[in-house]
Design a protein around this motif. Structure first.
Motif, PDB file in Angstrom:
ATOM      1  N   ARG A  53       0.844  -1.186   0.000  1.00 43.26           N
ATOM      2  CA  ARG A  53       0.000   0.000   0.000  1.00 43.26           C
ATOM      3  C   ARG A  53       0.889   1.248   0.000  1.00 43.26           C
ATOM      4  O   ARG A  53       1.882   1.319   0.747  1.00 43.26           O
ATOM      5  N   ILE A  54       0.559   2.221  -0.841  1.00 40.90           N
ATOM      6  CA  ILE A  54       1.302   3.481  -0.862  1.00 40.90           C
ATOM      7  C   ILE A  54       0.314   4.644  -1.006  1.00 40.90           C
ATOM      8  O   ILE A  54      -0.863   4.438  -1.289  1.00 40.90           O
ATOM      9  N   GLU A  55       0.804   5.839  -0.820  1.00 37.72           N
ATOM     10  CA  GLU A  55       0.040   7.055  -1.083  1.00 37.72           C
ATOM     11  C   GLU A  55       0.984   8.058  -1.725  1.00 37.72           C
ATOM     12  O   GLU A  55       1.645   8.832  -1.053  1.00 37.72           O
ATOM     13  N   GLU A  56       1.055   7.979  -3.049  1.00 40.06           N
ATOM     14  CA  GLU A  56       1.903   8.877  -3.833  1.00 40.06           C
ATOM     15  C   GLU A  56       1.051   9.494  -4.927  1.00 40.06           C
ATOM     16  O   GLU A  56       0.812   8.868  -5.959  1.00 40.06           O
ATOM     17  N   GLY A  57       0.578  10.702  -4.683  1.00 36.61           N
ATOM     18  CA  GLY A  57      -0.343  11.325  -5.627  1.00 36.61           C
ATOM     19  C   GLY A  57      -1.610  10.505  -5.723  1.00 36.61           C
ATOM     20  O   GLY A  57      -2.260  10.220  -4.713  1.00 36.61           O
ATOM     21  N   GLU A  58      -1.958  10.076  -6.938  1.00 36.77           N
ATOM     22  CA  GLU A  58      -3.157   9.260  -7.140  1.00 36.77           C
ATOM     23  C   GLU A  58      -2.895   7.762  -6.986  1.00 36.77           C
ATOM     24  O   GLU A  58      -3.841   6.967  -6.982  1.00 36.77           O
ATOM     25  N   PHE A  59      -1.656   7.379  -6.864  1.00 40.57           N
ATOM     26  CA  PHE A  59      -1.326   5.955  -6.746  1.00 40.57           C
ATOM     27  C   PHE A  59      -1.588   5.454  -5.325  1.00 40.57           C
ATOM     28  O   PHE A  59      -1.265   6.123  -4.348  1.00 40.57           O
ATOM     29  N   ARG A  60      -2.162   4.249  -5.263  1.00 43.28           N
ATOM     30  CA  ARG A  60      -2.507   3.669  -3.968  1.00 43.28           C
ATOM     31  C   ARG A  60      -1.801   2.355  -3.674  1.00 43.28           C
ATOM     32  O   ARG A  60      -1.821   1.868  -2.541  1.00 43.28           O
ATOM     33  N   CYS A 105       0.314   1.553  -9.100  1.00 45.97           N
ATOM     34  CA  CYS A 105      -1.031   1.240  -9.580  1.00 45.97           C
ATOM     35  C   CYS A 105      -2.043   2.162  -8.904  1.00 45.97           C
ATOM     36  O   CYS A 105      -1.855   2.574  -7.755  1.00 45.97           O
ATOM     37  N   LEU A 106      -3.121   2.483  -9.617  1.00 46.28           N
ATOM     38  CA  LEU A 106      -4.145   3.382  -9.091  1.00 46.28           C
ATOM     39  C   LEU A 106      -5.145   2.671  -8.180  1.00 46.28           C
ATOM     40  O   LEU A 106      -5.918   3.329  -7.477  1.00 46.28           O
ATOM     41  N   LEU A 107      -5.160   1.348  -8.181  1.00 49.56           N
ATOM     42  CA  LEU A 107      -6.124   0.595  -7.378  1.00 49.56           C
ATOM     43  C   LEU A 107      -5.761   0.596  -5.902  1.00 49.56           C
ATOM     44  O   LEU A 107      -4.595   0.556  -5.541  1.00 49.56           O
ATOM     45  N   LYS A 108      -6.798   0.623  -5.050  1.00 44.98           N
ATOM     46  CA  LYS A 108      -6.577   0.422  -3.624  1.00 44.98           C
ATOM     47  C   LYS A 108      -6.157  -1.023  -3.405  1.00 44.98           C
ATOM     48  O   LYS A 108      -6.458  -1.899  -4.222  1.00 44.98           O
ATOM     49  N   ILE A 109      -5.489  -1.282  -2.303  1.00 41.26           N
ATOM     50  CA  ILE A 109      -4.901  -2.603  -2.108  1.00 41.26           C
ATOM     51  C   ILE A 109      -5.955  -3.706  -2.067  1.00 41.26           C
ATOM     52  O   ILE A 109      -5.730  -4.816  -2.572  1.00 41.26           O
ATOM     53  N   GLU A 110      -7.136  -3.420  -1.510  1.00 42.55           N
ATOM     54  CA  GLU A 110      -8.197  -4.427  -1.469  1.00 42.55           C
ATOM     55  C   GLU A 110      -8.664  -4.788  -2.884  1.00 42.55           C
ATOM     56  O   GLU A 110      -8.877  -5.967  -3.190  1.00 42.55           O
TER      57      GLU A 110
END
Length: 205
Positions: free
Chosen positions: A118-125, A138-143
């Protein structure tokens, strides 16, 4: 398919394929970056859907597999693409394109994914750690990412299971009408085949 653009598309290199990533070139073109598990990257001057289509065609299959036996139910996202032997491409949103029709979907080889986080870099999750030391945001949330990967794993398993069942009912023997010695006997010293004058025949399958 231009050979100069697809010089990497051969057996030895295809086995190293990690992912197809949509990128913008220095000239503003909408291209595909091909990543390999030896750390190399190659830029192809075509969009990801075209590269995926030509990669599948090289292996004798179509990238449009929504009606394939191993797919179950409907998806809101692009279905995984099964390529022989044992390659499963997972469609993931890996960029926010400048224009919608430019596309933001990339394809990652399921079997070349080492881990994710899981990350939070701009729109990437999320970030995937891939073979060859590559990292892909990737833009998707980890779930959602994990559900997407689980779906691809199930598709990969079902396709492999189907192929194994079919192979059990197939004969590996290829009937040949003449053995090598008989073929030599039917050929005179000058190399002219006498098969046309032979009363014996057969079909090669």
């Amino acid at each position: 398919m231009k050979a100069t653009q697809y010089s990497w598309l051969r057996e030895s290199e295809l086995a190293r394929l990690v992912c197809l990533v949509p990128v913008y070139g220095p000239d503003g073109g909408n291209y595909t970056e091909v990543w390999f598990d030896n750390g190399d990257k190659v830029t192809v001057r075509y969009r990801v859907p075209t590269v995926a289509k030509n990669t599948a065609a090289f292996l004798g299959v179509s990238r449009h597999q929504s009606s394939a036996a191993w797919h179950r139910g409907k998806r809101r996202h692009g279905p995984p693409i099964v390529l022989p032997p044992g390659i499963t491409l997972v469609a993931l949103p890996v960029r926010r394109p400048l224009y919608r029709d430019h596309g933001g979907i990339g394809y990652v080889v399921l079997q070349k994914i080492d881990s994710w986080e899981r990350i939070e870099e701009g729109e990437f999750r999320t970030r995937l750690h891939l073979a060859g030391g590559h990292r892909l945001n990737c833009l998707l949330k980890i779930e959602t990412l994990e559900l997407r990967l689980l779906d691809a794993a199930k598709v990969s398993h079902r396709s492999r299971e189907l192929f194994e069942k079919l192979s059990k009912h197939q004969s590996t023997r290829i009937p040949i009408p003449f053995c090598l010695s008989e073929i030599k006997e039917l050929t005179d010293p000058g190399g002219v085949c006498k098969c046309a004058n032979s009363s014996r025949g057969g079909n090669v399958q």
